[in-house]
Design an enzyme around this catalytic site. Structure first.
Site, PDB file in Angstrom:
ATOM      1  N   SER B  17       0.832  -1.210   0.000  1.00 16.29           N
ATOM      2  CA  SER B  17       0.000   0.000   0.000  1.00 16.29           C
ATOM      3  C   SER B  17       0.862   1.254   0.000  1.00 16.29           C
ATOM      4  CB  SER B  17      -0.910   0.032   1.233  1.00 16.29           C
ATOM      5  OG  SER B  17      -1.754  -1.092   1.256  1.00 16.29           O
ATOM      6  N   ARG B  42       0.946   7.853   6.074  1.00 13.40           N
ATOM      7  CA  ARG B  42       0.023   7.051   6.893  1.00 13.40           C
ATOM      8  C   ARG B  42      -1.361   7.704   6.960  1.00 13.40           C
ATOM      9  NH1 ARG B  42       0.237   2.420   9.562  1.00 13.40           N
ATOM     10  NH2 ARG B  42       2.428   2.270   9.002  1.00 13.40           N
ATOM     11  N   HIS B  45      -2.872   6.628   3.819  1.00 14.33           N
ATOM     12  CA  HIS B  45      -3.158   5.195   3.941  1.00 14.33           C
ATOM     13  C   HIS B  45      -4.468   4.952   4.693  1.00 14.33           C
ATOM     14  CE1 HIS B  45      -2.512   1.247   6.092  1.00 14.33           C
ATOM     15  NE2 HIS B  45      -2.241   0.878   4.855  1.00 14.33           N
TER      16      HIS B  45
END
Lengths: 218, 218
Positions: B17, B42, B45
């Protein structure tokens, strides 16, 4: 420097937020279906992301069927502790329902390890074992998936082999690997009501917000 | 119809990812600063929303200072149970830290009612009372705010009167009423490190993701 704050009473912040969301949707020329509007608006409220006006796909009557299941004391099974924390348990329990997350269970971790699958997939299998078609359980089952595409893949398989017949699947994993096809598979289901956040976006907050939107409009 | 799934082992999904996120940022011509990259990536994400490549604003050295605080066993105080659920407590506790949320506390509800303020604001006051400058507590204090702009307003006031000197403020409330000015006020602070999700966007998931990004890169 001074910052412009609106004077809004704590109790009125949410309704003021929804009024702003509604205004902006109107300005964007978006007219939501009456039954879908509370769900879409709460997803936008949770993310400030107007993409959810386009992303959320509802099977016919999904909102009505979801509410009916909740009124009948549904169990909501989720794949994250964050979604579990976000679901309004007070409202849910007042209707005789409960929210469950098996992600932290030792037997789930063990089953996932044994089979090289994910804990999310093993969680869905545990839900099917406890409350699926073979369990003789009478309460409706709602799945609120906010993280793991493998949970959706597992649900698809369990439904395919007749182990599960959920009252509603809320399919809102977020991410970059297998999230899109896992959601498309759910969208292909013919006899299972769903609310799917199509594409990459979603998350535990969105999954919980969709549950709460249904709960708050009962 | 067949759906195209990538064959990725469960343990490799996250790194795959991040590789996709990095590729897309490069394609967008975005080059992130080395220290900020893990935090920004993040947040993306967690939301699949690339707006966070532009939204996140860091005070000088915020990432290094945040990590130092965590290494010294910081307390993280958050304004939502969802963010509390999302923070990796195992990592945090391994460093001697802990995560706290006072939103459900009876004394907080009472204080908020008495003063016509919000529980979020009262939570911040409780944190200042327990762990602020007068409390003689030696652990660093991080605030991870994912929901309530009133929590940020309260922090701003408590800092202004010398009751608090946080090691880091993660300012990521989401919403439409007073969220933007509450974040701008935090951005005006001179002596407090911050990571702010500028604009309307944010949420408990983003606040937790920023904490975890710092924890995972220690």
């Amino acid at each position: 420097m001074r910052y412009e704050f609106e004077h809004v009473l704590p109790a009125d912040i949410e309704s003021r937020s929804f009024a702003i969301i509604e205004e902006e949707l109107t300005r964007m020329g978006r007219h939501l279906k009456e039954d879908e509007a509370p769900v879409i608006m709460r997803a936008i409220h949770t993310t400030a992301d107007f993409d959810y006006a386009d992303n959320l796909v509802f099977s016919p009557d999904a909102v009505r069927l979801g509410r009916e299941a909740l009124r009948a004391g549904a169990r909501i099974v989720t794949d994250t502790r964050m979604a579990l924390a976000g679901i309004n348990k007070k409202r849910l329990e007042a209707l005789g329902g409960e929210a469950l997350c098996f992600m932290g269970d030792a037997d789930v971790a063990l089953a996932a390890k044994k089979r090289g699958s994910t804990r999310a997939a093993a969680s869905m299998e545990k839900a099917a074992r406890l409350y699926g078609n073979q369990a003789g359980d009478e309460k409706p089952l709602i799945f609120a998936i906010g993280n793991a595409p493998t949970a959706l893949v597992s649900l698809y398989e369990l439904i395919g082999k007749g182990a599960l017949a959920p009252a509603l699947i809320i399919a809102a994993p977020v991410g970059f690997v297998n999230v899109v096809p896992a959601k498309e598979q759910i969208l292909s289901l013919k006899n299972v009501p769903y609310i799917v956040a199509r594409g990459r976006k979603g998350g535990s907050g969105v999954a919980a917000a969709i549950c709460n939107a249904l709960l708050y409009t009962i």
